[in-house]
Enzyme design. Structure first.
Site, PDB file in Angstrom:
ATOM      1  N   GLU A 179      -5.941   2.389  17.817  1.00  0.00           N
ATOM      2  CA  GLU A 179      -4.677   2.735  17.168  1.00  0.00           C
ATOM      3  C   GLU A 179      -4.416   4.239  17.221  1.00  0.00           C
ATOM      4  O   GLU A 179      -5.358   5.010  16.960  1.00  0.00           O
ATOM      5  CB  GLU A 179      -4.789   2.273  15.702  1.00  0.00           C
ATOM      6  CG  GLU A 179      -3.486   1.864  15.104  1.00  0.00           C
ATOM      7  CD  GLU A 179      -3.689   1.134  13.777  1.00  0.00           C
ATOM      8  OE1 GLU A 179      -4.287   0.050  13.763  1.00  0.00           O
ATOM      9  OE2 GLU A 179      -3.243   1.683  12.767  1.00  0.00           O
ATOM     10  N   ARG A 235      -8.450  -4.861  10.726  1.00  0.00           N
ATOM     11  CA  ARG A 235      -8.676  -3.623  11.470  1.00  0.00           C
ATOM     12  C   ARG A 235      -8.784  -3.957  12.950  1.00  0.00           C
ATOM     13  O   ARG A 235      -9.403  -4.964  13.329  1.00  0.00           O
ATOM     14  CB  ARG A 235      -9.964  -2.928  11.004  1.00  0.00           C
ATOM     15  CG  ARG A 235      -9.828  -2.153   9.711  1.00  0.00           C
ATOM     16  CD  ARG A 235      -8.910  -0.927   9.843  1.00  0.00           C
ATOM     17  NE  ARG A 235      -8.807  -0.165   8.612  1.00  0.00           N
ATOM     18  CZ  ARG A 235      -7.859  -0.314   7.680  1.00  0.00           C
ATOM     19  NH1 ARG A 235      -6.913  -1.223   7.851  1.00  0.00           N
ATOM     20  NH2 ARG A 235      -7.843   0.444   6.600  1.00  0.00           N
ATOM     21  N   HIS A 237       1.011  -1.535  12.240  1.00  0.00           N
ATOM     22  CA  HIS A 237       0.213  -1.379  11.004  1.00  0.00           C
ATOM     23  C   HIS A 237       1.101  -1.316   9.760  1.00  0.00           C
ATOM     24  O   HIS A 237       1.115  -0.312   9.034  1.00  0.00           O
ATOM     25  CB  HIS A 237      -0.686  -0.141  11.097  1.00  0.00           C
ATOM     26  CG  HIS A 237      -1.913  -0.249  10.233  1.00  0.00           C
ATOM     27  ND1 HIS A 237      -3.128   0.300  10.562  1.00  0.00           N
ATOM     28  CD2 HIS A 237      -2.094  -0.849   9.017  1.00  0.00           C
ATOM     29  CE1 HIS A 237      -4.008   0.051   9.597  1.00  0.00           C
ATOM     30  NE2 HIS A 237      -3.403  -0.644   8.655  1.00  0.00           N
TER      31      HIS A 237
HETATM   32  C1  DGY Z   1      -5.366  -0.372   4.052  1.00  0.00           C
HETATM   33  O1  DGY Z   1      -5.055  -0.025   2.910  1.00  0.00           O
HETATM   34  O2  DGY Z   1      -6.521  -0.398   4.447  1.00  0.00           O
HETATM   35  C2  DGY Z   1      -4.270  -0.791   4.937  1.00  0.00           C
HETATM   36  O3  DGY Z   1      -4.678  -0.986   6.244  1.00  0.00           O
HETATM   37  C3  DGY Z   1      -3.130   0.211   4.875  1.00  0.00           C
HETATM   38  O4  DGY Z   1      -2.012  -0.501   5.193  1.00  0.00           O
END
Ligand code: DGY
Length: 322
Positions: free
Chosen positions: A269, A240, A287
């Site tokens: 983001e 993240r 992402h």
């Molecule tokens: C998630 O599932 O948390 C991912 O970041 C999506 O790609």
């Protein structure tokens, strides 16, 4: 006759999930790529028993106020930092996520980013596309090989382990930092050794972030952490964005304090820190960790399976608790 449960799907998801949801309820699904406007979403949530959400939804008190009948929020993602879990718990709303099914896709992407940054592939692509003249040269765009290099994995969950397995196949040695203890057999299979965070940062040639985002991991990689890394080291983030202080990273790259970075996720983001955009030493992708056809279908199906279980009065497969 009791009415079918009302299921609101706030964004486009693969048919594999929608088909299953339609078997157990009356489904309204937003079917455009851009996010659903709040007024349209809230009108649908007013009678909703179920919300199937994406990581771009903010499920907070405002969202929950609009959905007084809600029983479950099924997030089509493994990460759930978009959801206020405590607010859901206060209202007795179950939250589920989709772990497991995106492990391989995300670990593949982390490995791809390690290769992209250490072998300067983004830079090479940009050179060709720029139309500038170029010719093979003995010293042209030299990167570094991975064999014998040390990978430091922050967060040794399923994705961290899958990345360690891939790194081992590339001849890397692995150290990791994790709150949970990994069993000795897994450590032996992966050839991975647990170290403290400072040692990981100070000794790794590549540092990969694979931990969840929380208040504790916010800006875990800040100026001080970057200052501990080797000047020849690379940072990769597929977890993240806000785990990394992006301004500090831009500064560290600009000053060549570290050799490079590769980011799949961003602090604000979809915005990217402007200081990163002009740097050849950073790879930036939008992402894409779980972005394979198979994985996205499996995520949608798993989210729907969680809904099926809860509507049938059974325990969800993947409950999330604070
Ligand atoms: C998630 O599932 O948390 C991912 O970041 C999506 O790609």
């Amino acid at each position: 006759m009791t009415a079918a449960p009302r299921i609101v799907v706030t964004g486009k998801i693969p048919d594999a999930g929608l088909e299953l949801l339609r078997e157990v309820g009356d489904v309204w699904a937003w079917d455009r790529s851009q996010p659903v406007p709040a007024d349209i979403r809230d009108a649908q949530l007013a009678n909703a028993d179920v919300a199937v959400t994406l990581l771009t939804d903010r499920v907070d008190d405002t969202f929950l106020d609009a959905a007084p009948k809600l029983r479950i929020v099924a997030n089509v993602a493994v990460g759930y930092n978009n959801i206020d879990i405590a607010a859901c718990q206060r209202r007795g709303v179950i939250v589920t996520n989709t772990p497991g099914v995106l492990t391989d896709a995300t670990a593949d992407l982390a490995m791809a980013l390690i290769l992209m940054s250490t072998r300067r592939l983004g830079e090479g692509e940009r050179l060709i596309r720029s139309g500038a003249p170029w010719q093979w040269g003995m010293f042209m765009m030299l990167g570094v090989g991975l064999q014998g290099r040390r990978l430091g994995i922050i967060g040794m969950g399923a994705i961290g382990e899958a990345l360690a397995q891939r790194a081992k196949a590339f001849g890397m040695t692995v150290v990791y930092n994790n709150r949970r203890v990994i069993d000795a057999d897994t450590e032996a299979r992966l050839g991975a050794q647990k170290v403290d965070l400072h040692e990981l940062l100070e000794t790794s040639d590549v540092v990969s972030i694979n931990c969840p985002y929380s208040e504790i991991t916010h800006h875990l990689i800040d100026a001080a952490a970057l200052g501990r890394m080797k000047s020849s080291a690379y940072l990769v983030n597929t977890a993240r964005g806000p785990i990394v202080d992006e301004a500090a990273l831009a500064e560290a790259l600009l000053n060549r304090q570290i050799a490079g970075a590769a980011l799949d996720v961003f602090e604000h983001e979809p915005d990217v820190h402007p200081g990163l955009l002009g740097l050849d030493t950073v790879v930036l992708v939008p992402h894409l960790g779980s972005a394979t056809i198979e994985t996205r279908s499996a995520m949608a199906r798993l989210a729907a399976q969680n809904v099926v279980e809860v509507l049938a009065g059974r325990h969800p497969i993947n409950p999330v608790t604070a």
